[in-house]
Design an enzyme around this catalytic site. Structure first.
Site, short mmCIF file in Angstrom:
data_model
loop_
_atom_site.label_atom_id
_atom_site.label_comp_id
_atom_site.label_asym_id
_atom_site.label_seq_id
_atom_site.Cartn_x
_atom_site.Cartn_y
_atom_site.Cartn_z
N LYS A 41 -12.94 44.29 -38.96
CA LYS A 41 -12.58 45.47 -38.24
C LYS A 41 -12.57 46.68 -39.15
O LYS A 41 -12.86 47.80 -38.72
CB LYS A 41 -11.17 45.32 -37.65
CG LYS A 41 -11.03 44.28 -36.60
CD LYS A 41 -9.58 44.18 -36.11
CE LYS A 41 -9.43 43.05 -35.13
NZ LYS A 41 -8.04 42.82 -34.78
N GLY A 42 -12.24 46.46 -40.39
CA GLY A 42 -12.04 47.56 -41.32
C GLY A 42 -13.22 48.47 -41.52
O GLY A 42 -13.07 49.65 -41.76
N GLU A 97 -19.32 47.87 -45.45
CA GLU A 97 -18.02 47.23 -45.61
C GLU A 97 -16.98 48.25 -46.03
O GLU A 97 -17.32 49.26 -46.66
CB GLU A 97 -18.17 46.12 -46.67
CG GLU A 97 -16.94 45.32 -46.97
CD GLU A 97 -16.42 44.49 -45.82
OE1 GLU A 97 -15.85 45.09 -44.88
OE2 GLU A 97 -16.52 43.27 -45.86
N ASP A 98 -15.74 48.00 -45.68
CA ASP A 98 -14.68 48.92 -46.10
C ASP A 98 -14.32 48.75 -47.57
O ASP A 98 -14.14 49.72 -48.28
CB ASP A 98 -13.43 48.78 -45.21
CG ASP A 98 -12.87 47.37 -45.14
OD1 ASP A 98 -13.47 46.43 -45.71
OD2 ASP A 98 -11.83 47.19 -44.47
N ASP A 101 -13.78 43.23 -52.73
CA ASP A 101 -12.67 42.79 -53.58
C ASP A 101 -13.14 41.60 -54.42
O ASP A 101 -13.87 41.78 -55.38
CB ASP A 101 -11.50 42.44 -52.65
CG ASP A 101 -10.19 42.28 -53.37
OD1 ASP A 101 -10.09 41.35 -54.18
OD2 ASP A 101 -9.25 43.04 -53.10
N LYS A 129 -13.36 47.17 -55.83
CA LYS A 129 -12.40 46.75 -56.86
C LYS A 129 -13.11 45.74 -57.76
O LYS A 129 -12.89 44.55 -57.66
CB LYS A 129 -11.18 46.07 -56.22
CG LYS A 129 -10.25 46.96 -55.47
CD LYS A 129 -9.06 46.13 -55.01
CE LYS A 129 -8.08 46.90 -54.18
NZ LYS A 129 -6.96 46.04 -53.74
N PHE A 150 -2.97 47.75 -53.48
CA PHE A 150 -3.13 47.44 -52.07
C PHE A 150 -3.28 48.75 -51.30
O PHE A 150 -2.37 49.57 -51.27
CB PHE A 150 -1.94 46.64 -51.53
CG PHE A 150 -2.22 46.05 -50.19
CD1 PHE A 150 -2.88 44.85 -50.07
CD2 PHE A 150 -1.87 46.74 -49.03
CE1 PHE A 150 -3.17 44.31 -48.82
CE2 PHE A 150 -2.15 46.22 -47.78
CZ PHE A 150 -2.80 45.00 -47.67
N ASP A 157 -6.06 48.00 -43.38
CA ASP A 157 -4.74 47.86 -42.75
C ASP A 157 -3.77 47.06 -43.60
O ASP A 157 -4.14 46.37 -44.53
CB ASP A 157 -4.89 47.17 -41.39
CG ASP A 157 -5.19 45.68 -41.52
OD1 ASP A 157 -4.36 44.87 -41.09
OD2 ASP A 157 -6.27 45.33 -42.05
N ARG A 163 -4.56 51.65 -40.19
CA ARG A 163 -6.03 51.77 -40.15
C ARG A 163 -6.47 53.20 -39.84
O ARG A 163 -7.50 53.66 -40.32
CB ARG A 163 -6.62 50.86 -39.07
CG ARG A 163 -6.70 49.42 -39.43
CD ARG A 163 -7.55 48.67 -38.40
NE ARG A 163 -7.33 47.24 -38.44
CZ ARG A 163 -7.91 46.40 -39.27
NH1 ARG A 163 -8.74 46.87 -40.17
NH2 ARG A 163 -7.65 45.12 -39.24
#
Length: 174
Positions: A41-42, A97-98, A101, A129, A150, A157, A163
């Site tokens: 969703k991000g 992509e948001d 990681d 990251k 974070f 979110d 969000r």
């Protein structure tokens, strides 16, 4: 737990960087059409803002994946929750992509999508990251490298909250 959100990247800074990345993508894909794959969703907030600023023809599809494990780290086992509606064969594909990681989910996803025979497959992320990477993933377009904190906002979110923040913020416990 009550959280405080500290601004890491302001709205104007995010907007300017998305414009810059979109211009670079438009140059790189000049004369072609890009098929964007938004990772839900991000990724939806970033994908929409990016797509609006890309000047070459764009088509769009959505994919949702889930990575199982405990709350703090992915097991690396990925389940496709919502697959693509359109075939990829012969298309110039850009995964949007948001955040990248550990790289576990995207490493898996890129192998799956590569097997569908796109003409090209690249990755664009709002945030990266790299110090958390456990799987090697090549990020072709990155708006920001960020520290290992974070973050929320712009699609990211915390327990489905935050969000819709128009900036990237860091969640801090009070």
């Amino acid at each position: 737990m009550s959280e405080k959100i500290r601004v890491l990247l302001g709205e104007e800074e995010v907007d300017q960087r998305i414009r810059k990345i979109a211009a670079r993508i438009s140059r790189d894909y000049a004369g072609k059409e890009i098929h964007l794959i938004c990772v839900l969703k991000g990724g939806v907030f970033f994908t929409c803002e990016l797509a609006k600023r890309i000047t070459v023809p764009v088509s769009l599809d959505f994919m949702s994946v889930s990575s199982y494990g405990d709350d703090t780290k992915s097991s690396g086992v990925v389940k496709i929750v919502k697959d693509l509606d359109q075939p990829l064969e012969g298309k110039d594909v850009l995964i949007v992509e948001d955040i990248v990681d550990s790289g576990r989910t995207l490493s898996y996803l890129m192998k799956v999508l590569e097997s569908r025979n796109p003409s090209s497959l690249r990755l664009c992320t709002l945030l990266d990251k790299p110090q958390r990477r456990v799987k090697n993933v090549k990020v072709d377009y990155c708006c920001f490298e960020i520290p290992d904190e974070f973050v929320v906002g712009y699609g990211l979110d915390y327990a489905q909250k935050y969000r819709n923040l128009p900036f990237i913020g860091v969640v801090e416990s009070r």
